[in-house]
Design a protein around this motif. Structure first.
Motif, mmCIF file in Angstrom:
data_model
loop_
_atom_site.group_PDB
_atom_site.id
_atom_site.type_symbol
_atom_site.label_atom_id
_atom_site.label_comp_id
_atom_site.label_asym_id
_atom_site.label_seq_id
_atom_site.Cartn_x
_atom_site.Cartn_y
_atom_site.Cartn_z
ATOM 1 N N TYR A 140 9.726 2.097 5.940
ATOM 2 C CA TYR A 140 9.534 3.423 6.513
ATOM 3 C C TYR A 140 9.125 3.303 7.975
ATOM 4 C CZ TYR A 140 4.701 2.369 5.036
ATOM 5 O OH TYR A 140 3.494 1.771 4.812
ATOM 6 N N VAL A 141 9.544 4.300 8.735
ATOM 7 C CA VAL A 141 9.218 4.416 10.157
ATOM 8 C C VAL A 141 8.727 5.853 10.346
ATOM 9 C CG1 VAL A 141 10.122 4.356 12.507
ATOM 10 C CG2 VAL A 141 10.963 2.721 10.804
ATOM 11 N N ILE A 142 7.402 6.018 10.404
ATOM 12 C CA ILE A 142 6.810 7.360 10.406
ATOM 13 C C ILE A 142 6.067 7.608 11.717
ATOM 14 C CG2 ILE A 142 5.269 8.945 9.219
ATOM 15 C CD1 ILE A 142 7.663 8.102 7.553
ATOM 16 N N PRO A 143 6.455 8.639 12.463
ATOM 17 C CA PRO A 143 5.782 8.915 13.739
ATOM 18 C C PRO A 143 4.436 9.605 13.571
ATOM 19 C CG PRO A 143 7.470 10.562 13.337
ATOM 20 C CD PRO A 143 7.593 9.549 12.230
ATOM 21 N N ARG A 144 3.531 9.299 14.494
ATOM 22 C CA ARG A 144 2.282 10.037 14.643
ATOM 23 C C ARG A 144 2.305 10.629 16.050
ATOM 24 N NH1 ARG A 144 -2.238 5.889 11.993
ATOM 25 N NH2 ARG A 144 -1.458 5.996 9.835
ATOM 26 N N PRO A 145 2.951 11.772 16.211
ATOM 27 C CA PRO A 145 3.188 12.346 17.543
ATOM 28 C C PRO A 145 1.939 12.553 18.380
ATOM 29 C CG PRO A 145 4.531 13.449 15.882
ATOM 30 C CD PRO A 145 3.576 12.577 15.141
ATOM 31 N N LEU A 146 0.820 12.890 17.760
ATOM 32 C CA LEU A 146 -0.397 13.147 18.517
ATOM 33 C C LEU A 146 -0.982 11.877 19.131
ATOM 34 C CD1 LEU A 146 -2.190 15.700 16.144
ATOM 35 C CD2 LEU A 146 -0.836 16.180 18.191
ATOM 36 N N SER A 147 -0.654 10.728 18.537
ATOM 37 C CA SER A 147 -1.162 9.449 19.041
ATOM 38 C C SER A 147 -0.117 8.658 19.817
ATOM 39 C CB SER A 147 -1.669 8.595 17.866
ATOM 40 O OG SER A 147 -2.725 9.248 17.190
ATOM 41 N N GLY A 148 1.122 9.126 19.811
ATOM 42 C CA GLY A 148 2.175 8.439 20.558
ATOM 43 C C GLY A 148 2.588 7.109 19.963
ATOM 44 N N VAL A 149 2.417 6.968 18.638
ATOM 45 C CA VAL A 149 2.809 5.719 17.978
ATOM 46 C C VAL A 149 3.664 6.016 16.759
ATOM 47 C CG1 VAL A 149 0.738 4.498 18.751
ATOM 48 C CG2 VAL A 149 0.756 5.629 16.509
ATOM 49 N N VAL A 150 4.290 4.958 16.255
ATOM 50 C CA VAL A 150 5.071 5.033 15.032
ATOM 51 C C VAL A 150 4.534 3.978 14.070
ATOM 52 C CG1 VAL A 150 7.338 4.582 14.014
ATOM 53 C CG2 VAL A 150 7.175 5.934 16.098
ATOM 54 N N VAL A 151 4.382 4.357 12.806
ATOM 55 C CA VAL A 151 3.891 3.438 11.781
ATOM 56 C C VAL A 151 5.081 2.790 11.090
ATOM 57 C CG1 VAL A 151 2.496 3.185 9.697
ATOM 58 C CG2 VAL A 151 1.897 4.908 11.403
ATOM 59 N N CYS A 152 5.120 1.465 11.114
ATOM 60 C CA CYS A 152 6.214 0.728 10.479
ATOM 61 C C CYS A 152 5.686 -0.011 9.252
ATOM 62 C CB CYS A 152 6.835 -0.278 11.453
ATOM 63 S SG CYS A 152 7.488 0.462 12.964
ATOM 64 N N GLY A 153 6.387 0.130 8.151
ATOM 65 C CA GLY A 153 5.978 -0.545 6.906
ATOM 66 C C GLY A 153 7.169 -0.641 5.976
ATOM 67 N N GLY A 154 6.964 -1.019 4.786
ATOM 68 C CA GLY A 154 5.697 -1.223 4.162
ATOM 69 C C GLY A 154 5.697 -2.506 3.336
ATOM 70 N N VAL A 155 4.539 -2.765 2.742
ATOM 71 C CA VAL A 155 4.386 -3.957 1.918
ATOM 72 C C VAL A 155 3.318 -3.683 0.866
ATOM 73 C CG1 VAL A 155 2.621 -4.946 3.439
ATOM 74 C CG2 VAL A 155 3.960 -6.451 1.988
ATOM 75 N N ASN A 156 3.503 -4.273 -0.308
ATOM 76 C CA ASN A 156 2.530 -4.186 -1.391
ATOM 77 C C ASN A 156 2.111 -5.593 -1.796
ATOM 78 O OD1 ASN A 156 2.466 -1.258 -2.066
ATOM 79 N ND2 ASN A 156 4.630 -1.598 -2.474
ATOM 80 N N GLU A 157 0.802 -5.843 -1.803
ATOM 81 C CA GLU A 157 0.271 -7.135 -2.231
ATOM 82 C C GLU A 157 -0.819 -6.906 -3.277
ATOM 83 O OE1 GLU A 157 0.558 -10.368 1.127
ATOM 84 O OE2 GLU A 157 -0.612 -8.672 1.875
ATOM 85 N N PRO A 158 -0.423 -6.804 -4.542
ATOM 86 C CA PRO A 158 -1.380 -6.532 -5.612
ATOM 87 C C PRO A 158 -2.486 -7.580 -5.685
ATOM 88 C CG PRO A 158 0.874 -6.268 -6.388
ATOM 89 C CD PRO A 158 0.961 -6.910 -5.039
ATOM 90 N N ASN A 159 -3.710 -7.086 -5.904
ATOM 91 C CA ASN A 159 -4.897 -7.921 -6.118
ATOM 92 C C ASN A 159 -5.291 -8.772 -4.910
ATOM 93 O OD1 ASN A 159 -5.354 -7.129 -8.912
ATOM 94 N ND2 ASN A 159 -3.473 -8.265 -9.361
ATOM 95 N N LYS A 160 -4.821 -8.373 -3.731
ATOM 96 C CA LYS A 160 -5.267 -9.028 -2.500
ATOM 97 C C LYS A 160 -6.145 -8.051 -1.729
ATOM 98 C CE LYS A 160 -1.536 -12.384 -1.826
ATOM 99 N NZ LYS A 160 -0.568 -12.947 -0.857
ATOM 100 N N THR A 161 -7.252 -8.562 -1.175
ATOM 101 C CA THR A 161 -8.211 -7.670 -0.505
ATOM 102 C C THR A 161 -8.608 -8.138 0.890
ATOM 103 O OG1 THR A 161 -10.063 -8.819 -1.578
ATOM 104 C CG2 THR A 161 -9.169 -6.882 -2.709
ATOM 105 N N HIS A 162 -7.981 -9.180 1.412
ATOM 106 C CA HIS A 162 -8.391 -9.667 2.727
ATOM 107 C C HIS A 162 -7.879 -8.743 3.826
ATOM 108 C CE1 HIS A 162 -4.478 -11.213 4.198
ATOM 109 N NE2 HIS A 162 -4.224 -11.452 2.922
ATOM 110 N N ALA A 163 -8.612 -8.697 4.929
ATOM 111 C CA ALA A 163 -8.278 -7.802 6.044
ATOM 112 C C ALA A 163 -7.583 -8.523 7.192
ATOM 113 C CB ALA A 163 -9.546 -7.126 6.557
ATOM 114 N N ASP A 164 -7.340 -9.819 7.051
ATOM 115 C CA ASP A 164 -6.690 -10.581 8.115
ATOM 116 C C ASP A 164 -5.240 -10.144 8.289
ATOM 117 O OD1 ASP A 164 -9.026 -12.059 8.360
ATOM 118 O OD2 ASP A 164 -8.365 -13.574 6.928
ATOM 119 N N ILE A 165 -4.776 -10.087 9.527
ATOM 120 C CA ILE A 165 -3.399 -9.706 9.808
ATOM 121 C C ILE A 165 -2.461 -10.879 9.507
ATOM 122 C CG2 ILE A 165 -1.785 -8.867 11.549
ATOM 123 C CD1 ILE A 165 -4.005 -6.900 10.748
ATOM 124 N N ASP A 166 -1.472 -10.619 8.685
ATOM 125 C CA ASP A 166 -0.464 -11.624 8.335
ATOM 126 C C ASP A 166 0.720 -11.429 9.289
ATOM 127 O OD1 ASP A 166 1.678 -13.066 7.213
ATOM 128 O OD2 ASP A 166 0.864 -12.860 5.189
#
Length: 258
Positions: A140-166
């Motif tokens: 998905y490519v979803i715009p956030r017009p008020l912030s001037g950005v687009v959100v690109c995704g997605g991914v699902n990683e069941p049972n993972k909780t780390h916050a590090d950027i892969d």
């Protein structure tokens, strides 16, 4: 906070009518002309207007509205529902919107719950149009017009909780986003940042129901929405409100009989 956007959605396999449940309630829904996706590997496409939510702005707004209505926020950790029953002994209704809380909180036990890690790339670009691809290469490519950005995704990683950027996921999401919407996302886009979210998932789907745990003591369960929390939030809140009204009427009727 909330923006109306145009969304083009493509399907690798033609969807069933149940998958397009919103077709009958969205007046701007229309089947996409086959010429727009023939020869691309897609079997179906559709176009419609929808809402894009800016989470930080939206949540702040909701918080203000609750406080204006007399609500109060208390931040604390609990290990058991008994702690709340003791601290709020006169309360009749408790709403369990604790995400993955039922994994650990005594009195809410639900072994169907699990955390599901998601990660997104935020790209600087100006557009009010979104894109989505359903199938094995879900994108998905979803715009956030008020912030001037687009959100690109997605991914699902069941049972993972780390916050590090892969970074491998970052590269793959950019690749998929460019493939889906090259006019919006370039091969080497201007990256504004990253988002990691641990979503509250549940095997078999979300739980939205009333449970009576004692005389004049109820828990309204509303959790397990995984990555669809914002999409289902209004409907879930409406249902919880309806259940509260039912309990209130029942309690009032029982009180009058005494």
């Amino acid at each position: 906070m909330l923006c109306v956007i145009q969304l083009d959605e493509y399907f690798e396999k033609k969807p069933k009518d149940l998958d397009l449940w919103f077709k009958g309630v969205n007046p701007k829904f229309r089947d996409m002309e086959k010429s727009k996706y023939e020869g691309t590997g897609f079997e179906y496409g559709c176009e419609y207007e929808t809402l894009a939510i800016e989470p930080r702005r939206y949540l702040k707004f909701i918080k203000r509205e609750i406080e204006n209505l007399g609500g109060h926020f208390i931040c604390r950790s609990i290990a058991s529902m008994d702690e709340l029953y003791q601290d709020y002994e006169d309360s009749i209704v408790f709403v369990n919107a604790s995400g993955i809380g039922p994994m650990t909180i005594k009195g809410l036990e639900d072994d169907k719950c699990y955390p599901n890690r998601g990660q997104n790339v935020l790209v600087r670009t100006k557009t009010d149009k979104g894109f989505s691809r359903s199938g094995e290469e879900y994108t998905y490519v979803i715009p956030r017009p008020l912030s001037g950005v687009v959100v690109c995704g997605g991914v699902n990683e069941p049972n993972k909780t780390h916050a590090d950027i892969d970074m491998e996921i970052v590269e793959d999401e950019i690749r998929r986003a460019h493939k889906l919407a090259p006019e919006v996302i370039s091969k080497a886009p201007d990256i504004a940042g990253y988002v990691v979210g641990i979503r509250p998932a549940r095997k078999g789907g979300f739980r939205l129901e009333k449970e009576q745990v004692a005389k004049n003591k109820y828990i309204l369960h509303a959790y397990g929405f995984n990555g669809k929390g914002y999409a289902f939030s209004y409907g879930a809140a409406y249902m919880v409100g309806t259940l509260v009204e039912e309990i209130e009427k029942e309690y009032t009727a029982n009180t009058r009989k005494r």
